[in-house]
Write an enzyme that holds these catalytic residues in place. Structure first.
Site, PDB file in Angstrom:
ATOM      1  N   TYR A 119       2.186  -2.269  -1.103  1.00 55.54           N
ATOM      2  CA  TYR A 119       1.194  -3.141  -1.531  1.00 55.54           C
ATOM      3  C   TYR A 119       0.460  -2.195  -2.452  1.00 55.54           C
ATOM      4  O   TYR A 119       0.135  -0.942  -2.477  1.00 55.54           O
ATOM      5  CB  TYR A 119       0.281  -3.436  -0.432  1.00 55.54           C
ATOM      6  CG  TYR A 119      -1.080  -4.118  -0.600  1.00 55.54           C
ATOM      7  CD1 TYR A 119      -1.093  -5.478  -0.616  1.00 55.54           C
ATOM      8  CD2 TYR A 119      -2.118  -3.426  -0.805  1.00 55.54           C
ATOM      9  CE1 TYR A 119      -2.522  -6.247  -0.684  1.00 55.54           C
ATOM     10  CE2 TYR A 119      -3.424  -4.057  -1.220  1.00 55.54           C
ATOM     11  CZ  TYR A 119      -3.389  -5.363  -1.152  1.00 55.54           C
ATOM     12  OH  TYR A 119      -4.751  -6.085  -1.382  1.00 55.54           O
ATOM     13  N   GLU A 207      -4.201  -7.885  -7.447  1.00 59.26           N
ATOM     14  CA  GLU A 207      -3.341  -7.488  -6.305  1.00 59.26           C
ATOM     15  C   GLU A 207      -1.829  -7.711  -6.664  1.00 59.26           C
ATOM     16  O   GLU A 207      -1.320  -8.861  -7.012  1.00 59.26           O
ATOM     17  CB  GLU A 207      -3.713  -8.450  -4.958  1.00 59.26           C
ATOM     18  CG  GLU A 207      -3.391  -8.055  -3.846  1.00 59.26           C
ATOM     19  CD  GLU A 207      -3.873  -9.136  -2.807  1.00 59.26           C
ATOM     20  OE1 GLU A 207      -4.597  -8.681  -1.727  1.00 59.26           O
ATOM     21  OE2 GLU A 207      -3.924 -10.440  -2.935  1.00 59.26           O
TER      22      GLU A 207
END
Lengths: 401, 299
Positions: A119, A207
């Site tokens: 991530y 993101e």
């Protein structure tokens, strides 16, 4: 403003960030050509991704029964079949609500063999007003869950805006993720690029979830952005005409688009009591007080500090186009703005729209006596509230009756 | 006394020749505020005149400060040029810069905030209604009004008000004044995610001000500034504080008018802020109609 995944990947690519090869397609023919190109280049799997702003696409269902807004195709024929079942069809996900969204564009991209998921995100840390890079070995999952249950698995690196990101910071993150060799070197370059995208595009958030180490058709390891999401700072769009052009009106509520033409800040909600308020804080608290007394707000609507008669009139039309609305609550604290101007606007709007619903008005502030007199002299049935609480009780009662 | 500004504060207005800046410069003059200079690049030498008051206009803030001894500035400059205007005020070593402008890019404010590290100038805002220290005259005339708040709703007294929202501040002030209770100073810190002065900063000033006897703190969803202030009050608070948080019914992930009013990733909820208030002994107004009453019951 939000943009589509394929647009986010186009921006990232401009800053040297590795993304899977692929193309956005608006027709089945385009999808076929894009898939043919991928398979010809040696890829053995293609991913066909519905492009809508809502999340949960993979687990979504189309209204004609087709399951999955993201599909893996092993052949051109399979890719074509998926494209036919997605383009022009309505996809319902956990985030779209039951009405779903029409898929206008699909992304046809190479699906490489994923070895490990991570991530990566860049956002503003409001606590210290600095850009924050967050990374985690727990990729492909909900980062909020990770933050709640295993915060030690989240790497945080703050950037000094005076000097910008330094390569050592990217190296720290890559090494913190346990990367080695080609993947490590690739990650350093990628992290620098993702940060630059955030800063130079005036993004509110970038993101990458998942960020993945993949095996390329040549058998080497590489690190790429498998999915990407970018939110932009609306205040900075004026200096990014290229990004502004990415706005997709089909993804926005028609009433909200109409409101924005009149510089009104409108957000549609699910309740039955429409509100028309000046000021964002007062508008939010008007919604809150409606709920406090047992009603449900139908919208957030801030007409701004210097609302004109035309704006009030446009605001009335917009809130009345919501079929759920059963009553209207006007809450104005006219500090500088003249309450009589607002009152005149209300009277005109009520006459123009032939309003039949209960209307509760709470006016306070500058020239309020004249404003109240205008409302009283209009001969219209307008319920007047003395305080916010008094008016809120009256409007909630009018809906219950 | 009061905090940040007094009726004697000498104010300059950046962007005094724009429609918005001019209108509010006039209202400040009407209120009795010492508006001593205007700054509009390229219009130096002109005069801004209102009801017999002649305000000289300068090309630069530095020149305005040198000629008029202004110590505070109100920034009414359009968003693309606002960061530059704020830093010009900082460079001229003003005590206080109050940025009214709404819509400044967040990254511009990130840079401004970084550039202001270690300087003595305090920034209030941006995207805020400004500051009012009420005067002693009729309708609080003779006070210091920097920004866009309606001066006449105030009354000289001993309650401090701090808020992220404009009209909700007026609501609280009006509730106080109509109950016969006056204010020491009212500060709108602004609705943007990056601002110069936080709730906590203002609360600390109020706690140290002998003429402030009680405080109304108004917050809204987004960020954690209210929680930080509550934490400090819990440990160091010496005066009654009551408050309200706007946005309990706001849908997550949507910006509610203010750029900073957003619940994202489950953070910045009204519930978390109300909980922090209660844990710190801050009186919680059940509705925005009860902000003044909640505080007055505690005093």
């Amino acid at each position: 403003m939000n943009i589509h995944e394929y647009q986010a990947k186009q921006l990232l690519k401009q800053y040297g960030v590795a993304v899977p090869s692929g193309e956005p397609c608006k027709t089945v023919a385009e999808a076929k050509a894009a898939a043919e190109k991928l398979f010809a280049a040696g890829h053995t799997l293609a991913v066909i991704k519905s492009q809508i702003h809502a999340g949960g696409r993979g687990k979504g269902t189309f209204t004609h029964g087709f399951k999955g807004g993201v599909k893996l195709a092993k052949s051109v024929d399979e890719a074509v079949n998926f494209a036919e079942n997605m383009l022009g069809k309505t996809l319902v996900t956990v985030q779209t609500g039951p009405e779903g969204r029409v898929v206008q564009t699909i992304l046809v991209a190479a699906a490489e063999k994923i070895l490990k998921e991570f991530y990566l995100a860049v956002l503003l840390d409001r606590a210290n007003s600095r850009p924050l890079i967050m990374a985690s070995t727990e990729g492909g999952v909900d980062i909020e869950e990770v933050a709640a249950h295993s915060p030690e698995k989240i790497i945080k690196e703050w950037v000094d805006p005076a000097v910008g990101i330094q390569p050592f910071q990217a190296r720290k993150i890559a090494s913190g993720l346990g990367l080695k060799g080609d993947a490590y070197n690739g990650a350093v370059k990628l992290i620098m690029g993702v940060y630059k995208t955030w800063w130079e595009c005036d993004a509110s958030m970038v993101e990458i979830n998942p960020l993945a180490v993949v095996e390329t058709p040549a058998g080497k390891e590489a690190i790429i952005c498998v999915d990407a999401k970018i939110g932009l700072d609306d205040n900075a769009l004026y200096r990014h005409p290229d990004i502004q052009a990415m706005r997709d009106l089909a993804e926005e509520s028609p009433l909200e688009i109409e409101a924005s033409k009149f510089a009104l800040n409108y957000i549609k909600l699910d309740g039955s009591i429409a509100c028309l308020v000046n000021g964002a804080g007062l508008a939010m608290s008007t919604m809150d007080i409606i709920q406090h007394f047992g009603g449900m707000p139908a919208n957030f609507l801030d007409v701004g500090g210097g609302a004109s008669k035309d704006q009030v009139s446009a605001a009335f039309k917009i809130i009345l186009s919501d079929p759920n609305v059963k009553a209207i609550f006007v809450n104005i604290f006219g500090g500088i703005m003249d309450c009589n101007v607002i009152a005149t606007g209300i009277v005109e709007a009520v006459r123009e729209t032939g309003l039949k619903l209960p209307l509760v008005v709470r006016l306070e502030g500058n020239n309020v006596a004249a404003g109240k007199a205008t409302l009283a002299a209009s001969g219209l049935t307008i319920i007047s509230g003395d305080t916010m609480a008094d008016a809120a009780k009256k409007v909630v009662a009018s809906v219950a009756a | 006394m009061s905090i940040l500004v007094t009726p004697q504060t000498r104010l300059l207005v950046q962007g005094i020749t724009g429609a918005f800046g001019a209108r509010h410069a006039q209202l400040s003059i009407d209120y009795g505020t010492q508006v001593v200079a205007g700054v509009t690049p390229g219009k130096g030498g002109q005069i801004f005149e209102h009801r017999g008051v002649k305000v000289p206009i300068f090309d630069t803030v530095a020149e305005a400060v040198r000629e008029t001894q202004a110590t505070a500035s109100a920034v009414f400059v359009p968003p693309p040029f606002a960061a530059d205007a704020i830093l010009e005020g900082v460079d001229a070593q003003l005590d206080l810069v109050v940025a009214i402008t709404e819509g400044i890019p967040v990254n511009d404010m990130v840079k401004v905030k970084r550039a202001m590290q270690g300087v003595s100038t305090r920034l209030i805002g941006p995207n805020c209604p400004g500051i009012v220290t009420p005067g002693e005259g009729k309708d609080s005339h003779g006070g210091c009004r920097i920004g866009i708040a309606p001066g006449y709703i105030h009354k000289r007294g001993n309650i401090g008000v701090v808020s992220r929202s404009g009209t909700l501040t007026y609501e609280a002030v009006y509730q106080l004044t109509s109950r016969g209770v006056g204010q020491s100073t009212c500060v709108g810190i602004g609705g943007d995610p990056v601002n110069g002065t936080s709730h906590l900063d203002v609360i600390q000033l109020f706690m140290a001000d002998p003429d402030t006897h009680g405080i109304i703190m108004i917050g809204e969803i987004g960020g954690s500034a209210e929680e930080e202030a509550a934490e400090w009050i819990k440990a160091h608070g010496t005066k009654p504080v009551a408050g309200f948080i706007a946005g309990a019914t706001a849908p997550p992930g949507r910006r509610m008018g203010h750029a900073g009013a957003i619940v994202s990733g489950g953070k910045g909820t009204a519930q978390a802020k109300f909980d922090a208030f209660r844990a710190a002994g801050i009186g919680v107004a059940a509705t925005p109609s009860e902000m003044a009453d909640t505080l007055l019951k505690m005093m």
